[in-house]
Design a protein around this motif. Structure first.
Motif, PDB file in Angstrom:
ATOM      1  N   HIS A  99       0.792  -1.232   0.000  1.00 20.51           N
ATOM      2  CA  HIS A  99       0.000   0.000   0.000  1.00 20.51           C
ATOM      3  C   HIS A  99       0.824   1.282   0.000  1.00 20.51           C
ATOM      4  N   HIS A 100       2.125   1.168  -0.100  1.00 20.64           N
ATOM      5  CA  HIS A 100       2.942   2.371  -0.048  1.00 20.64           C
ATOM      6  C   HIS A 100       2.635   3.292  -1.231  1.00 20.64           C
ATOM      7  N   ASP A 101       2.437   4.563  -0.907  1.00 17.31           N
ATOM      8  CA  ASP A 101       2.213   5.597  -1.914  1.00 17.31           C
ATOM      9  C   ASP A 101       3.386   6.565  -1.827  1.00 17.31           C
ATOM     10  N   SER A 102       4.202   6.593  -2.866  1.00 20.81           N
ATOM     11  CA  SER A 102       5.417   7.409  -2.825  1.00 20.81           C
ATOM     12  C   SER A 102       5.111   8.899  -2.717  1.00 20.81           C
ATOM     13  N   GLU A 103       3.934   9.318  -3.097  1.00 17.24           N
ATOM     14  CA  GLU A 103       3.586  10.739  -2.992  1.00 17.24           C
ATOM     15  C   GLU A 103       3.350  11.159  -1.544  1.00 17.24           C
ATOM     16  N   LYS A 104       3.082  10.210  -0.671  1.00 12.58           N
ATOM     17  CA  LYS A 104       2.808  10.536   0.729  1.00 12.58           C
ATOM     18  C   LYS A 104       4.037  10.450   1.620  1.00 12.58           C
ATOM     19  N   GLY A 105       5.139   9.963   1.109  1.00 13.70           N
ATOM     20  CA  GLY A 105       6.343   9.923   1.918  1.00 13.70           C
ATOM     21  C   GLY A 105       7.204   8.723   1.610  1.00 13.70           C
ATOM     22  N   PRO A 106       8.378   8.646   2.263  1.00 14.60           N
ATOM     23  CA  PRO A 106       9.313   7.555   1.999  1.00 14.60           C
ATOM     24  C   PRO A 106       8.832   6.236   2.591  1.00 14.60           C
ATOM     25  N   PHE A 107       9.258   5.151   1.975  1.00 18.40           N
ATOM     26  CA  PHE A 107       8.857   3.821   2.408  1.00 18.40           C
ATOM     27  C   PHE A 107       9.343   3.479   3.815  1.00 18.40           C
ATOM     28  N   PRO A 108      10.576   3.807   4.204  1.00 16.41           N
ATOM     29  CA  PRO A 108      11.032   3.402   5.546  1.00 16.41           C
ATOM     30  C   PRO A 108      10.127   3.919   6.673  1.00 16.41           C
ATOM     31  N   ALA A 109       9.687   5.152   6.580  1.00 14.94           N
ATOM     32  CA  ALA A 109       8.814   5.704   7.620  1.00 14.94           C
ATOM     33  C   ALA A 109       7.466   4.987   7.627  1.00 14.94           C
ATOM     34  N   TYR A 110       6.944   4.709   6.440  1.00 10.61           N
ATOM     35  CA  TYR A 110       5.661   4.020   6.335  1.00 10.61           C
ATOM     36  C   TYR A 110       5.779   2.583   6.840  1.00 10.61           C
ATOM     37  N   ALA A 111       6.857   1.918   6.514  1.00  6.57           N
ATOM     38  CA  ALA A 111       7.074   0.553   6.986  1.00  6.57           C
ATOM     39  C   ALA A 111       7.144   0.522   8.516  1.00  6.57           C
ATOM     40  N   PHE A 112       7.845   1.476   9.095  1.00  5.88           N
ATOM     41  CA  PHE A 112       7.955   1.577  10.544  1.00  5.88           C
ATOM     42  C   PHE A 112       6.566   1.686  11.166  1.00  5.88           C
ATOM     43  N   LEU A 113       5.729   2.572  10.631  1.00  2.00           N
ATOM     44  CA  LEU A 113       4.395   2.776  11.175  1.00  2.00           C
ATOM     45  C   LEU A 113       3.515   1.537  11.033  1.00  2.00           C
ATOM     46  N   ARG A 114       3.578   0.875   9.885  1.00  2.00           N
ATOM     47  CA  ARG A 114       2.730  -0.302   9.676  1.00  2.00           C
ATOM     48  C   ARG A 114       3.164  -1.479  10.550  1.00  2.00           C
ATOM     49  N   VAL A 115       4.468  -1.709  10.673  1.00  4.20           N
ATOM     50  CA  VAL A 115       4.966  -2.792  11.523  1.00  4.20           C
ATOM     51  C   VAL A 115       4.567  -2.525  12.971  1.00  4.20           C
ATOM     52  N   ARG A 116       4.816  -1.310  13.430  1.00  7.75           N
ATOM     53  CA  ARG A 116       4.462  -0.929  14.789  1.00  7.75           C
ATOM     54  C   ARG A 116       2.959  -1.032  15.011  1.00  7.75           C
ATOM     55  N   GLY A 117       2.187  -0.575  14.054  1.00  9.02           N
ATOM     56  CA  GLY A 117       0.735  -0.603  14.172  1.00  9.02           C
ATOM     57  C   GLY A 117       0.180  -2.015  14.280  1.00  9.02           C
ATOM     58  N   GLU A 118       0.692  -2.936  13.476  1.00 10.51           N
ATOM     59  CA  GLU A 118       0.214  -4.324  13.543  1.00 10.51           C
ATOM     60  C   GLU A 118       0.553  -4.951  14.891  1.00 10.51           C
ATOM     61  N   MET A 119       1.742  -4.676  15.406  1.00  7.67           N
ATOM     62  CA  MET A 119       2.124  -5.239  16.705  1.00  7.67           C
ATOM     63  C   MET A 119       1.292  -4.631  17.833  1.00  7.67           C
ATOM     64  N   LEU A 120       1.051  -3.323  17.773  1.00  2.25           N
ATOM     65  CA  LEU A 120       0.227  -2.682  18.799  1.00  2.25           C
ATOM     66  C   LEU A 120      -1.209  -3.196  18.758  1.00  2.25           C
ATOM     67  N   THR A 121      -1.720  -3.429  17.564  1.00  4.55           N
ATOM     68  CA  THR A 121      -3.063  -3.980  17.433  1.00  4.55           C
ATOM     69  C   THR A 121      -3.134  -5.359  18.073  1.00  4.55           C
TER      70      THR A 121
END
Length: 169
Positions: A54-76
């Motif tokens: 789901h990464h959208d390059s217009e919204k920002g770099p992949f590393p930051a998005y990956a960090f948020l998604r990994v963290r989000g799944e674990m927190l969930t």
């Protein structure tokens, strides 16, 4: 515009998996997860996969998005586990309540046992004692059986208990 490209355009998921494995493992330490490591690692990798998809390059770099998604799944997953353990009590004495219930039922009085005490009570108070002590009915059920209000049944109970206390003393 920005200079970022989608992760899918640049790399295969196998490359992303290899490159971001330290992020997933590091998130375990960062979130202080001390049990179910395999389950949380799986949730982290699912987050990484979702970030890759789901990464959208217009919204920002992949590393930051990956960090948020990994963290989000674990927190969930942490939240789901916490909710589960809050709603389901676990005890080493799981059989104890059933044993107590069985023992309680075995000493439940019958009408013959209560006969000497019932003579001291009014008809309504006797109804309450028999329905409650012998048949283990709550006030609302007794009220429904005799077509009266719950408050009326509570009045019967109050009168019966007051008389029985005097008789027992």
């Amino acid at each position: 515009m920005n200079n970022y490209q989608s992760a899918r355009q640049q790399y295969s998921f196998e490359d992303i998996y290899q490159q971001y494995t330290p992020l997933v493992h590091g998130m375990l330490k960062r979130l202080h997860i001390h049990s179910n490591h395999e389950d949380f690692l799986q949730a982290g990798y699912i987050g990484l996969w979702l970030a890759y998809q789901h990464h959208d390059s217009e919204k920002g770099p992949f590393p930051a998005y990956a960090f948020l998604r990994v963290r989000g799944e674990m927190l969930t997953m942490l939240q789901k586990d916490a909710n589960y353990y809050d709603r389901h009590s676990f005890s080493s004495n799981d059989q104890e309540p059933a044993q107590v219930r069985i023992e309680t039922e075995s000493w439940m009085p019958d009408v013959d046992t209560l006969a000497p005490y019932l003579n001291k009570l009014s008809d309504r108070e006797q109804r309450w004692v028999i329905a409650h002590a012998v048949h283990d009915q709550p006030p609302r059920m007794i009220a429904a059986n005799y077509n009266v209000s719950v408050e009326t049944v509570k009045g019967w109970r109050k009168g019966a208990l007051a008389k029985l206390r005097k008789y027992v003393k």
